[in-house]
Design an enzyme around this catalytic site. Structure first.
Site, short mmCIF file in Angstrom:
data_model
loop_
_atom_site.label_atom_id
_atom_site.label_comp_id
_atom_site.label_asym_id
_atom_site.label_seq_id
_atom_site.Cartn_x
_atom_site.Cartn_y
_atom_site.Cartn_z
N GLU A 1 0.83 -1.20 0.00
CA GLU A 1 0.00 0.00 0.00
C GLU A 1 0.87 1.26 0.00
OE1 GLU A 1 -3.61 -0.20 2.15
OE2 GLU A 1 -3.42 1.86 2.91
N TYR A 2 0.51 2.22 -0.85
CA TYR A 2 1.24 3.48 -0.95
C TYR A 2 0.26 4.64 -0.76
CZ TYR A 2 4.58 0.44 -3.37
OH TYR A 2 5.43 -0.58 -3.70
N PHE A 3 0.81 5.83 -0.42
CA PHE A 3 -0.05 7.02 -0.40
C PHE A 3 0.52 8.05 -1.38
CE2 PHE A 3 3.09 7.64 2.96
CZ PHE A 3 3.55 8.93 2.69
N GLY B 1 -14.24 6.44 5.36
CA GLY B 1 -13.37 7.61 5.44
C GLY B 1 -13.63 8.39 6.72
N PRO C 1 2.26 11.13 -2.66
CA PRO C 1 3.15 12.14 -2.07
C PRO C 1 2.66 13.55 -2.35
CG PRO C 1 4.37 10.55 -3.41
CD PRO C 1 2.92 10.39 -3.73
#
Lengths: 589, 589
Positions: free
Chosen positions: A21-23, A112, A25
């Site tokens: 998992e990435y967010f 969310g 930048p």
């Protein structure tokens, strides 16, 4: 492709799998770095990647762009997060349409966070109260098109008292159409396994992937677990306390914890593991390596480069070698092609490469340029940088954002030698004569096959050095070359314009695959891009500085040249022998 | 392509070349035999072949057909003779149009014999008096389209007194537009060389190819030289006289004479030699071999099969292996394809093979069948025939008009063994792992390349034998097979329909060529043809005979099967090991 199909296949084969998992930048440079990281981490063989979501034009567009590019450029399946708090049908519909347009077929449907950390739902603002509503809406609107994953909370969304209630919600999400569950991060494996049992008992049958976050530093870990009310076994705190100020020790221990957790989960029958990478690479890599969760060559490298998951490019299996370290630029410059070469590089490809977009393909952080490469004022200064790169003591050059390709490690000393003599290499491959397709370094493609490479070098060289080399190449029956100046003056001994296959593979029951070629038209298109890096580098210095002048002169006068040694049955030494005694040694070498 | 361009290229390279002249046979069987002969003789690397001409619908059509088929099927350039005596513009125009339509671009323009050996030209009948008129007409009407060759008479058309006059005529032919001269046969080399000098002195500058006819038998030689008033050195008569009744001795001496003549001509600077073969093979072959006028592999075999010179098929470079010994049938059955596969066997090829035409592709001379293959009444009788064929003591089988392919010689003992056990092979190739492209046996394609083959066997086998073999193939990761009955029952372990490249080559500066493939759809099309040979063979016997019954039963019950050992890095032994101990030995082996 829908994740659930890939996951079910893996579970059927009783095969372990993992995802990252990435967010998104916050800076453009951060985005560029993340792309490079995603590309590298694809070699770890994730079944898919996740990208998190925040509403807001730029932010959600970036999430979609990261998902879509990862699929198209790096060929990894992407799972796009989407939240529904305080949104309405129109907003969600429009975001889903965009995703569909871009070929993103996997959505992690989340409620969310509520604004201002309030816990009350405002029916005036939002048309979705729970994630379940979003799941239901997606299913109703798009039928089976999307694979929908949802979040699971092994320790309760709002704390331990909430767990049973949460499981009821989770069952509702499944009933609304969710395909799989990815859990919140946790550190208490016993609790997790008990929670799984409860879920199954409650009728939840879809796959559940545990969320694993290797501890990266003490402060962050403490804040995160407090905020998310995640219980951490006392034993972990006890081990962390004495090392809390030593970041490296904390990271190393974090790896140990993750390895231990996954081992226990695996023993309990769990097969899929979702890593919260927080955009970092090392810990995840180390955990997988320690656990020997190493993907087979076949899974990671169906071709020597990453095939695009873009539907339009599905059949594409031939590319020029020139863009090997610049996949995104290649994808972009061929985006408008009607057909992609399949099987061979022929008339099927559109004749024209898209324009080179200044400052986009060729990107250097000006501040970093000076820090990394200093301020060269002589050709020897430049040669020294290339030599250091070949030897691994410099981690990037304008032409190569990352270290030397693993396959070129075996020729790195020879590369360093010719760079020291003024042949500045920007691409290379050693020869390879029928190595098994399962080979860790050179292998690619289906099992029981054999792969081949012709030795290849691409470099910048001064007119004198090119002249000396050409004299040596005269009458050589097996070496072919192209050399070109920035202005387009082309020298070659290739009589036809036909492409030269420089990487190919032979597999049971198949036609020969020849995924990498060298070819005139492509080389001329690449040439503009390759020379542009000199300008980009030069512009990191004051316009009238010695460095800017030097880099500009090299760019204006030197040739970009490539050589293929077509006798792949010889070892790589024979291409380097062409250079023996040419050029001028570095004074201090 | 125009001959003169090929000839000029050879002369420029100072390279020897040769050509073969044939005449159209009178019977259909004779035509079939000539085709096989032309195909075989193409391996001797002629620069072109000539086919002689007689006016008359059937006869001249056959000449054109032989020329056109030789170009299309065997890929050898053809020079079509055409005579003009007692014809008119319309006839000539129509014949030239047909030639043009069929892609024949080379014409040998001749006057031709006058009727009843009269020497008078009849202006009432013909519009062309001399070959010069025909040359002029072709040039006027077709510009540069045709390459025009003309006949030269080193000893005078009507005898020695005529020589000077003849040279004037020859100069006129050149002035009218002739591109090259092929001479009448001769045996007096000194006279020939003197004649050449005279021609050059008279301003004749176009290439002149001497006509060489190896003496085949005494009577024919005497008649021919008398009739054509060709002077034969007394030394030749002296040598012939004592052996004139021994045909073999005459032929051997004929070879000696031709070798001697060509050696002397070569020493005098002559580079091209035109052989009057009278449709015979051995003498021409022996002469070329003795002189070591052996073409390079590259010249004779640009691909492992003969590429067609038909313009429409110019790009074709992939074919299924099944028709390897049946090129004409393959060409015919694919004649209506819109596109021919280039580079790979893909969707580019038309999906359908043309119908199999009974009695045309599958042709056996009934009388010969019994003579060659006796009257088999048991499976062992059939096995024995196949074994003898593999061992070279039988020169043909219904499926193979000629001996075993040279490349299969190295596996002939192993082939004989499996045939003895009831696996009746009709096609095979040994494996080949990166042999130089110049290799005499396996090589093909441009120089400095490397060629590869996967071991391949195709055979008929009984249901029991197929069953036993399939059990052995189960779980084998590298062997792929197709087996099919006459009725179309298909067994295979190929999961996809993708073609399997079984012959390929890697060359400097080129994409990988993969000219031979194995593929399902093609195999099913070939299957009908392969089984049809059993019927053709069977029909050589009385309908209710034991032989007819046996052959019919085999055809009805047995499978046609092919196996590819995909691991080409192993030697051919590994494909034969699959058969060890299977089937039943011949009682007498």
């Amino acid at each position: 492709m829908k994740l659930i199909d890939k996951i079910n296949k893996a579970l059927e084969d009783d095969r372990c799998f993992w995802s990252f998992e990435y967010f998104p930048p916050k800076t453009q440079q951060g985005v560029m770095n993340l792309y490079d990281r995603i590309e590298r981490m694809c070699n770890l063989g994730p079944l898919f990647i996740d990208v998190t979501w925040r509403w807001g034009g730029k932010s959600s567009d970036l999430t979609l762009e990261l998902c879509s590019n990862s699929q198209t450029v790096y060929g990894v399946e992407a799972n796009m997060h989407m939240t529904c708090t305080n949104t309405n049908f129109d907003l969600i519909r429009s975001a889903l349409e965009k995703a569909k347009d871009q070929g993103v077929q996997n959505i992690l449907a989340l409620r969310g966070d509520l604004p201002d950390n309030s816990v009350e739902f405002d029916p005036e603002v939002g048309e979705f109260k729970y994630a379940t509503d979003l799941v239901r809406y997606i299913r109703k609107t798009y039928g089976d098109f999307f694979c929908i994953s949802v979040a699971g909370y092994p320790e309760g969304c709002l704390g331990p008292d909430d767990v049973d209630c949460d499981i009821r919600y989770l069952k509702e999400k499944q009933d609304a159409g969710a395909d799989l569950i990815i859990t919140q991060l946790f550190y208490d494996v016993d609790n997790y396994l008990a929670w799984i049992d409860k879920c199954r008992a409650a009728g939840i049958t879809i796959p559940i992937l545990p969320g694993i976050m290797p501890i990266q530093n003490y402060g962050g870990f403490k804040r995160m677990t407090d905020l998310c009310r995640i219980s951490v076994p006392q034993a972990i705190w006890d081990r962390l306390e004495p090392i809390k100020d030593d970041d490296q020790a904390v990271k190393d221990y974090g790896i140990e914890v993750a390895v231990d957790m996954i081992s226990r989960l695996r023993d309990a029958g769990v097969r899929g593991f979702h890593f919260y990478t927080i955009n970092l690479e090392r810990s995840t890599r180390m955990v997988l390596e320690r656990l020997q969760l190493v993907p087979t060559v076949h899974e990671v490298r169906p071709l020597p480069w990453s095939p695009s998951l873009n539907e339009k490019r599905a059949g594409e299996n031939v590319r020029p070698i020139f863009w090997r370290n610049h996949t995104r630029s290649y994808i972009k410059r061929t985006a408008l092609w009607d057909e992609f070469p399949n099987g061979r590089w022929g008339d099927s490809r559109s004749p024209a490469y898209g324009e080179l977009v200044h400052g986009e393909q060729v990107r250097l952080a000006a501040g970093q340029a000076q820090k990394k490469w200093g301020a060269p004022t002589t050709v020897d200064d430049i040669k020294r940088l290339f030599v250091r790169y070949c030897r691994g003591s410099l981690d990037s050059l304008p032409w190569s954002e990352t270290a030397l390709q693993p396959e070129s490690i075996e020729i790195q000393q020879r590369l360093a030698q010719i760079n020291a003599r003024g042949f500045l290499t920007i691409n290379s491959q050693p020869s390879c004569n029928g190595v098994p397709s399962s080979d860790k370094v050179h292998g690619w493609g289906p099992s029981n096959g054999f792969v081949y490479k012709k030795a290849y070098l691409e470099f910048f060289a001064s007119p004198e050095n090119v002249k000396a080399l050409l004299a040596r190449l005269e009458g050589n029956p097996t070496a072919t070359y192209y050399a070109v100046t920035k202005g387009g003056e082309l020298l070659t001994n290739c009589q036809e314009d036909s492409p030269n296959a420089v990487t190919w593979g032979v597999f049971p029951g198949k036609e020969i695959l020849q995924p990498t070629i060298v070819e005139r038209v492509s080389f001329l298109a690449w040439k503009d891009e390759a020379f542009e890096f000199w300008n980009a580098w030069s512009s990191a210095y004051a316009r009238d500085s010695a460095s800017a002048g030097l880099l500009g002169r090299v760019s204006d006068d030197w040739y970009l040249m490539n050589i293929v040694e077509n006798n792949f049955q010889k070892d790589s030494e024979s291409i380097f022998e062409l250079f023996d005694g040419l050029g001028q040694e570095l004074a201090d070498e």
